[in-house]
Design a protein around this motif. Structure first.
Motif, PDB file in Angstrom:
ATOM      1  N   ASN A  71       0.811  -1.216   0.000  1.00 42.95           N
ATOM      2  CA  ASN A  71       0.000   0.000   0.000  1.00 42.95           C
ATOM      3  C   ASN A  71       0.844   1.265   0.000  1.00 42.95           C
ATOM      4  O   ASN A  71       0.428   2.292   0.534  1.00 42.95           O
ATOM      5  CB  ASN A  71      -0.924  -0.023   1.223  1.00 42.95           C
ATOM      6  N   ALA A  72       2.005   1.189  -0.629  1.00 43.61           N
ATOM      7  CA  ALA A  72       2.913   2.335  -0.654  1.00 43.61           C
ATOM      8  C   ALA A  72       2.253   3.564  -1.256  1.00 43.61           C
ATOM      9  O   ALA A  72       2.536   4.700  -0.858  1.00 43.61           O
ATOM     10  CB  ALA A  72       4.179   1.988  -1.433  1.00 43.61           C
ATOM     11  N   ASN A  73       1.351   3.352  -2.215  1.00 41.91           N
ATOM     12  CA  ASN A  73       0.716   4.482  -2.908  1.00 41.91           C
ATOM     13  C   ASN A  73      -0.770   4.589  -2.605  1.00 41.91           C
ATOM     14  O   ASN A  73      -1.533   5.157  -3.398  1.00 41.91           O
ATOM     15  CB  ASN A  73       0.935   4.346  -4.415  1.00 41.91           C
ATOM     16  N   ALA A  74      -1.185   4.062  -1.482  1.00 38.27           N
ATOM     17  CA  ALA A  74      -2.608   4.070  -1.141  1.00 38.27           C
ATOM     18  C   ALA A  74      -3.103   5.472  -0.830  1.00 38.27           C
ATOM     19  O   ALA A  74      -2.335   6.371  -0.484  1.00 38.27           O
ATOM     20  CB  ALA A  74      -2.859   3.152   0.051  1.00 38.27           C
ATOM     21  N   MET A  75      -4.404   5.663  -0.969  1.00 41.90           N
ATOM     22  CA  MET A  75      -5.103   6.856  -0.489  1.00 41.90           C
ATOM     23  C   MET A  75      -5.957   6.422   0.699  1.00 41.90           C
ATOM     24  O   MET A  75      -6.478   5.316   0.703  1.00 41.90           O
ATOM     25  CB  MET A  75      -6.022   7.430  -1.571  1.00 41.90           C
ATOM     26  N   PRO A  76      -6.123   7.314   1.683  1.00 44.13           N
ATOM     27  CA  PRO A  76      -5.514   8.631   1.822  1.00 44.13           C
ATOM     28  C   PRO A  76      -4.152   8.604   2.527  1.00 44.13           C
ATOM     29  O   PRO A  76      -3.503   9.623   2.628  1.00 44.13           O
ATOM     30  CB  PRO A  76      -6.537   9.373   2.681  1.00 44.13           C
ATOM     31  N   LEU A  77      -3.746   7.400   2.996  1.00 45.12           N
ATOM     32  CA  LEU A  77      -2.453   7.302   3.682  1.00 45.12           C
ATOM     33  C   LEU A  77      -1.510   6.438   2.857  1.00 45.12           C
ATOM     34  O   LEU A  77      -1.815   5.285   2.546  1.00 45.12           O
ATOM     35  CB  LEU A  77      -2.624   6.699   5.076  1.00 45.12           C
ATOM     36  N   SER A  78      -0.360   6.993   2.536  1.00 47.40           N
ATOM     37  CA  SER A  78       0.660   6.308   1.747  1.00 47.40           C
ATOM     38  C   SER A  78       1.962   6.233   2.536  1.00 47.40           C
ATOM     39  O   SER A  78       2.089   6.839   3.606  1.00 47.40           O
ATOM     40  CB  SER A  78       0.913   7.063   0.441  1.00 47.40           C
TER      41      SER A  78
END
Length: 361
Positions: free
Chosen positions: A250-257
């Motif tokens: 989840n390195a590029n997840a929204m809203p927390l990356s």
């Protein structure tokens, strides 16, 4: 089905040359190459996706790409959830809407801090939940997490005291932790003034606030204060390792990356070495015994998922009564979205069940 949480292995097949003539002259075939594939991030459930799409529509920028001031002014996931409610004509639950609030200032560790007292319908005296909001100790406030506190107050039939704290970078670590401890002490000592029963007190926190709640429980144990009967930690910050399976997925997840977490670290600490402080690195503590029954709630699409799951295992190993659940198809910040995300309603119910059991109701 959950995505594979460890790195998958791709196997390459070698071509075997069967011609005897070629076998005599050809260069030997190289050994198969094993490549490491990045695990795919899970897709959000439709209701969660609707909130994330609305957040983008409102103009939210990825955390870590703007200044602190600009980030604080930007739309929040809570704003997006409220907008989805309006778009779909969803009205707040009547019991939640009936919760009354009172804002006031109380002594913190270094000056006054704001609190909001949420009181459900009834005569009381009520059990008490001390609640700490998220935001990486940098952004967000009591207003941002209003829905979570209201939902807990209504569901658990308890007074919820949502306590703010000093934020970084203006106030570096451990300012927020010191204020959280001060808020808990104030609530215990002044519970009668707001119709609360301090013999029935619990802790709830989200994200950075989940870390604060855990530390308040530890401080109460170590300082022989009134012990909380339970704690609910919602996707808590619990470790310093940014290479866990969930960080990779989840390195590029929204809203927390991952970028967002690196940005929070850069603003909260004087140096990155401070992230190894046991108040932050809960999963590596060796003194978790003697803490109250604990419920840990995690989101599948969240860099913090792995450390929440690890913390649950460490607490169980230390003899703490612990339950943990990871909700599929949702992201960090889903918890306060019970009106529009079904998993958030389920998670709130799980938290409420923990609290009512602890209070003996």
């Amino acid at each position: 089905m959950k995505p594979v949480s460890s790195l998958a292995v791709a196997l390459a097949a070698a071509t075997v040359l069967s011609s005897a003539a070629l076998a005599q002259t050809a260069t030997p075939t190289p050994a198969p190459v094993t490549e490491t594939a990045q695990p795919a991030m899970a897709q959000p459930a439709p209701e969660m996706k609707a909130v994330l799409d609305k957040l983008t529509e409102l103009g939210a920028k990825p955390i870590g790409t703007q200044s602190v001031e600009e980030t604080r002014k930007g739309p929040t996931p809570a704003d997006a959830a409220i907008a989805v409610m309006k778009d779909k004509g969803i009205q707040p639950d009547a019991t939640v809407a009936a919760v009354k609030t009172k804002d006031m200032m109380i002594p913190g560790a270094a000056g006054e801090i704001p609190i909001r007292i949420y009181t459900p319908e009834g005569t009381g005296p009520f059990p008490i939940v001390v609640y700490f909001h998220g935001g990486g100790w940098v952004i967000a406030d009591i207003d941002t997490y209003d829905a979570s506190a209201r939902g807990i107050a209504a569901g658990a039939k308890a007074i919820v005291v949502s306590a703010d704290y000093r934020h970084a970078p203006e106030h570096k670590f451990p300012a927020a932790h010191e204020d959280a401890n001060a808020a808990y002490k104030w609530v215990v000592e002044n519970s009668g003034s707001f119709n609360g029963d301090a013999t029935k007190i619990a802790l709830v926190g989200e994200s950075a606030g989940g870390n604060l709640a855990a530390n308040v429980a530890i401080a109460a144990r170590d300082q022989k204060l009134t012990a909380p009967l339970a704690e609910v930690l919602v996707y808590p910050v619990a470790g310093k390792d940014m290479t866990t399976p969930s960080y990779v997925e989840n390195a590029n997840a929204m809203p927390l990356s991952k970028q967002a977490m690196e940005w929070f670290v850069s603003n909260v600490f004087v140096s990155k070495d401070q992230a190894a402080d046991p108040r932050l690195d809960l999963v590596n503590r060796t003194d978790l015994a003697g803490l109250p029954p604990t419920t840990i709630i995690n989101a599948q699409i969240d860099p913090l998922r792995s450390e929440g799951e690890m913390l649950a295992e460490k607490m169980k190993a230390a003899g703490v009564t612990t339950q943990q659940k990871t909700y599929d198809g949702v992201t960090h910040e889903f918890f306060g979205m019970a009106a529009v995300v079904p998993q958030a309603k389920e998670a709130t119910d799980m938290a409420v069940a923990t609290l009512t059991k602890a209070f003996g109701d």
